[in-house]
Motif scaffolding. Structure first.
Motif, mmCIF file in Angstrom:
data_model
loop_
_atom_site.group_PDB
_atom_site.id
_atom_site.type_symbol
_atom_site.label_atom_id
_atom_site.label_comp_id
_atom_site.label_asym_id
_atom_site.label_seq_id
_atom_site.Cartn_x
_atom_site.Cartn_y
_atom_site.Cartn_z
ATOM 1 N N VAL A 215 0.861 -1.179 0.000
ATOM 2 C CA VAL A 215 0.000 0.000 0.000
ATOM 3 C C VAL A 215 0.899 1.231 0.000
ATOM 4 O O VAL A 215 1.711 1.424 0.913
ATOM 5 C CB VAL A 215 -0.931 0.025 1.223
ATOM 6 N N VAL A 216 0.763 2.061 -1.037
ATOM 7 C CA VAL A 216 1.610 3.241 -1.194
ATOM 8 C C VAL A 216 0.843 4.473 -0.732
ATOM 9 O O VAL A 216 -0.267 4.744 -1.197
ATOM 10 C CB VAL A 216 2.067 3.425 -2.652
ATOM 11 N N THR A 217 1.416 5.187 0.210
ATOM 12 C CA THR A 217 0.866 6.466 0.655
ATOM 13 C C THR A 217 1.911 7.546 0.441
ATOM 14 O O THR A 217 3.085 7.265 0.196
ATOM 15 C CB THR A 217 0.450 6.414 2.135
ATOM 16 N N TRP A 218 1.463 8.783 0.558
ATOM 17 C CA TRP A 218 2.330 9.930 0.266
ATOM 18 C C TRP A 218 2.284 10.910 1.426
ATOM 19 O O TRP A 218 1.212 11.185 1.981
ATOM 20 C CB TRP A 218 1.877 10.627 -1.018
ATOM 21 N N SER A 219 3.448 11.444 1.777
ATOM 22 C CA SER A 219 3.538 12.472 2.816
ATOM 23 C C SER A 219 3.753 13.822 2.147
ATOM 24 O O SER A 219 4.696 13.986 1.363
ATOM 25 C CB SER A 219 4.697 12.175 3.781
ATOM 26 N N TYR A 220 2.861 14.765 2.463
ATOM 27 C CA TYR A 220 2.983 16.110 1.894
ATOM 28 C C TYR A 220 2.318 17.099 2.848
ATOM 29 O O TYR A 220 1.186 16.885 3.280
ATOM 30 C CB TYR A 220 2.312 16.185 0.516
ATOM 31 N N ASP A 221 3.049 18.141 3.161
ATOM 32 C CA ASP A 221 2.519 19.238 3.973
ATOM 33 C C ASP A 221 1.927 18.729 5.290
ATOM 34 O O ASP A 221 0.850 19.154 5.709
ATOM 35 C CB ASP A 221 1.461 20.009 3.169
ATOM 36 N N GLY A 222 2.650 17.796 5.925
ATOM 37 C CA GLY A 222 2.227 17.312 7.232
ATOM 38 C C GLY A 222 1.086 16.323 7.191
ATOM 39 O O GLY A 222 0.553 15.944 8.240
ATOM 40 N N ILE A 260 5.819 2.834 1.335
ATOM 41 C CA ILE A 260 5.188 1.573 0.975
ATOM 42 C C ILE A 260 5.077 0.717 2.225
ATOM 43 O O ILE A 260 6.076 0.479 2.916
ATOM 44 C CB ILE A 260 5.976 0.833 -0.114
ATOM 45 N N ALA A 261 3.859 0.262 2.505
ATOM 46 C CA ALA A 261 3.612 -0.629 3.638
ATOM 47 C C ALA A 261 3.311 -2.025 3.096
ATOM 48 O O ALA A 261 2.385 -2.200 2.286
ATOM 49 C CB ALA A 261 2.457 -0.109 4.485
ATOM 50 N N TYR A 262 4.096 -3.005 3.535
ATOM 51 C CA TYR A 262 3.919 -4.386 3.111
ATOM 52 C C TYR A 262 3.323 -5.203 4.262
ATOM 53 O O TYR A 262 3.471 -4.858 5.430
ATOM 54 C CB TYR A 262 5.254 -5.016 2.709
ATOM 55 N N THR A 263 2.690 -6.297 3.884
ATOM 56 C CA THR A 263 2.201 -7.253 4.882
ATOM 57 C C THR A 263 2.779 -8.626 4.565
ATOM 58 O O THR A 263 3.275 -8.890 3.472
ATOM 59 C CB THR A 263 0.666 -7.335 4.865
ATOM 60 N N SER A 264 2.707 -9.501 5.571
ATOM 61 C CA SER A 264 3.172 -10.909 5.442
ATOM 62 C C SER A 264 4.596 -11.022 4.918
ATOM 63 O O SER A 264 4.825 -11.560 3.832
ATOM 64 C CB SER A 264 2.224 -11.696 4.553
ATOM 65 N N PRO A 265 5.606 -10.585 5.613
ATOM 66 C CA PRO A 265 5.527 -9.937 6.920
ATOM 67 C C PRO A 265 5.369 -8.423 6.789
ATOM 68 O O PRO A 265 5.539 -7.870 5.705
ATOM 69 C CB PRO A 265 6.881 -10.276 7.538
ATOM 70 N N ASP A 266 5.040 -7.781 7.926
ATOM 71 C CA ASP A 266 4.868 -6.331 7.928
ATOM 72 C C ASP A 266 6.214 -5.637 7.754
ATOM 73 O O ASP A 266 7.172 -5.907 8.492
ATOM 74 C CB ASP A 266 4.224 -5.887 9.245
ATOM 75 N N MET A 267 6.260 -4.736 6.794
ATOM 76 C CA MET A 267 7.461 -3.948 6.514
ATOM 77 C C MET A 267 7.026 -2.594 5.991
ATOM 78 O O MET A 267 5.984 -2.486 5.332
ATOM 79 C CB MET A 267 8.349 -4.615 5.460
ATOM 80 N N THR A 268 7.833 -1.577 6.255
ATOM 81 C CA THR A 268 7.561 -0.239 5.719
ATOM 82 C C THR A 268 8.865 0.354 5.212
ATOM 83 O O THR A 268 9.910 0.245 5.866
ATOM 84 C CB THR A 268 6.963 0.681 6.795
#
Length: 513
Positions: A215-222, A260-268
């Motif tokens: 799962v891809v997320t984005w950080s912008y302006d807090g 990027i957040a991964y599962t099985s196993p959990d990684m970021t």
């Protein structure tokens, strides 16, 4: 049968023999359990044979494994025949030891740049070699505990090339055994977002490609914001995610980061921050005051290397006298007015054109042109009466000067200035007051001068004098009138108009009669 050693997956056999006479049959046991050829088990075959003196039996194992490891015995069975009572006897046990992989390497997930260790275990000493995608990569580090040999293969600062299949191989005198392949999945940012250059108040788009489904997320302006789109492909194990800022509304926006957040196993994992370069007009033109017939300039500066044009808000003619200077980071454009007119007044803005990236316009700046809204008007007055001239402007001057025949009027009592209005007044005119008058308004931004206005003084310059005459001789009376046009002169005698003996001539500006 003799004890033996086989490698996992290898073939092996055991045999035993008995005298041919009397007739004998054989049976095989594993760990005291009869091996029945008719049971359908395919891991062994039993083959009888004989020669001139002996009967033989051969137990063949096609593929040794942990299940075939154990103790084996053969049993000779003689049937009763006449005086022979028959009987049976078992051989001494023979042990089959199977060299095998007791611990196979396991599939692993690892983040790009991290360390990883793979291990496999064997139940006896062997020459151990590791392979990556069928290419030999080394022997690893071996340790022994409780008769189990452990080989560890360390991968440090994992790269994309480290992904793939790994297996260990043990080499014995009896053969070679190979572990089950383990797959190493390297997760991380495959292609980070590129730095972006945009024009102020326009959109900005980003793309982030990661290995593995996450799962891809984005950080912008807090804020942590979702992807605009995110697609995963099993064929190349890539996740492609996009992000869009609808309008970059600041000249110094914060960086953008994809996570990027991964599962099985959990990684970021996070990509390096990406900078946004914003192109815009960085210095707006400022409100400016100019004076009619004088010059004025407006300037603006834009970042980058745009083409800068000028516009008059609401339409209108823009001077073509534009000077452009530039350096490595910006362009400055200066719009010059050399001979200001009232029609030049208004609002102006510069527009920075960045080609395919778009345009950015400055805030409008107002150009105010100070002009004389009222100028002196020519007049003609009678000698001894008053006369005045007036000038007005749309701006308040710092000083007002009056001139007569281009000579500065120094008599300040004749002049009064209040705000933007100035007057010159003559209370009792004399012939010396006639002439051309003009006003001069002095502003901080320049000076403007009115048109000249003429003051004409009309009156008798010479009057007739008392005279004594002799009978039958002539007497002449003369008068002259001053004015810039011929005057009509009337003579009277004892209150009665007479034209006898009257001659009148005009020589500008005097009429003589």
């Amino acid at each position: 049968p003799m004890s033996g050693i086989a490698v996992d997956g290898g073939a092996t056999s055991a045999s035993c023999s008995a005298a041919l006479d009397p007739a004998v049959t054989f049976r095989w046991y594993k760990d005291n359990v009869l091996l029945d050829p008719s049971s359908g088990d395919d891991w062994f075959t039993i083959t009888p044979s004989s020669d001139a003196e002996h009967s033989h039996t051969l137990l063949s194992i096609s593929s040794a494994s942990q299940d075939t490891h154990g103790s084996y015995e053969c049993e000779a069975v003689w049937a009763a025949d006449g005086d022979f009572l028959g009987g049976n006897v078992k051989s001494n046990p023979a042990t089959l030891e199977v060299y095998r992989i007791t611990g196979h390497p396991e599939d692993k997930f690892v983040l790009l740049g991290n360390d990883l260790t793979l291990s496999c275990q064997l139940n006896d000493n062997a020459n151990i070699t590791w392979f990556h995608n069928d290419i030999e990569v080394g022997s690893g580090v071996q340790t022994t505990q409780g008769g189990i040999i452990t080989s560890s293969l360390a991968l440090t600062e994992v790269t994309w090339d480290d992904a793939g299949y790994y297996y260990c191989e043990g080499e014995y005198e009896q053969g070679t055994i190979q572990s089950t392949p383990a797959k190493v999945f390297v997760r991380g940012v495959w292609t980070p977002p590129d730095p972006v250059t945009v024009v102020l108040n326009t959109p900005a788009s980003f793309s982030c490609v990661s290995r593995g489904e996450g799962v891809v997320t984005w950080s912008y302006d807090g804020q942590v914001l979702p992807s605009l789109t995110s697609d995963y492909s099993d064929s190349n194990w890539l996740t492609i995610a996009t992000f869009r800022i609808d309008s970059v509304d600041t000249r110094t926006p914060p960086d953008v980061t994809c996570q990027i957040a991964y599962t099985s196993p959990d990684m970021t994992v996070s990509a390096p921050p990406v900078a946004i370069t914003v192109l815009s007009v960085t210095t707006d033109p400022v409100d400016t005051i100019g004076v009619e017939t004088n010059g004025a300039t407006l300037s603006c500066t834009a970042s980058g290397n745009p083409t800068i044009g000028w516009e008059k808000v609401g339409g209108g003619t823009v001077p073509s006298d534009v000077t452009v200077t530039s350096d490595a980071d910006s362009v400055t454009s200066t719009l010059a007015f050399s001979d200001l007119k009232p029609s030049d007044g208004g609002q102006y803005q510069c527009v920075a054109d960045y080609g395919g990236l778009g345009e950015h316009a400055s805030s409008p700046a107002t150009l105010t042109v100070y002009v004389l809204t009222a100028e002196p008007v020519g007049d003609a007055v009678l000698l001894g009466t008053g006369a005045s001239f007036t000038c007005e402007s749309n701006g308040v001057p710092t000083a007002v000067n009056w001139y007569k025949d281009d000579v500065l009027v120094t008599d300040t009592q004749l002049i009064s200035t209040v705000g933007s209005t100035s007057k010159l007044e003559v209370t009792s005119s004399a012939f010396t007051d006639k002439g051309w008058y003009k006003c001069e308004y002095v502003f901080d931004q320049g000076t403007t001068t009115s048109e000249k206005a003429y003051l004409s003084i009309r009156g008798f310059q010479m009057e007739p004098l008392d005279s004594v005459g002799v009978e039958e001789n002539s007497v002449t009376f003369t008068c002259t009138v001053h004015g810039e046009s011929e005057a009509t002169i009337t003579w009277t005698k004892s209150g009665v108009t007479t034209t006898d003996g009257v001659t009148t001539t005009y020589s500008d500006p005097v009429t003589t009669s």
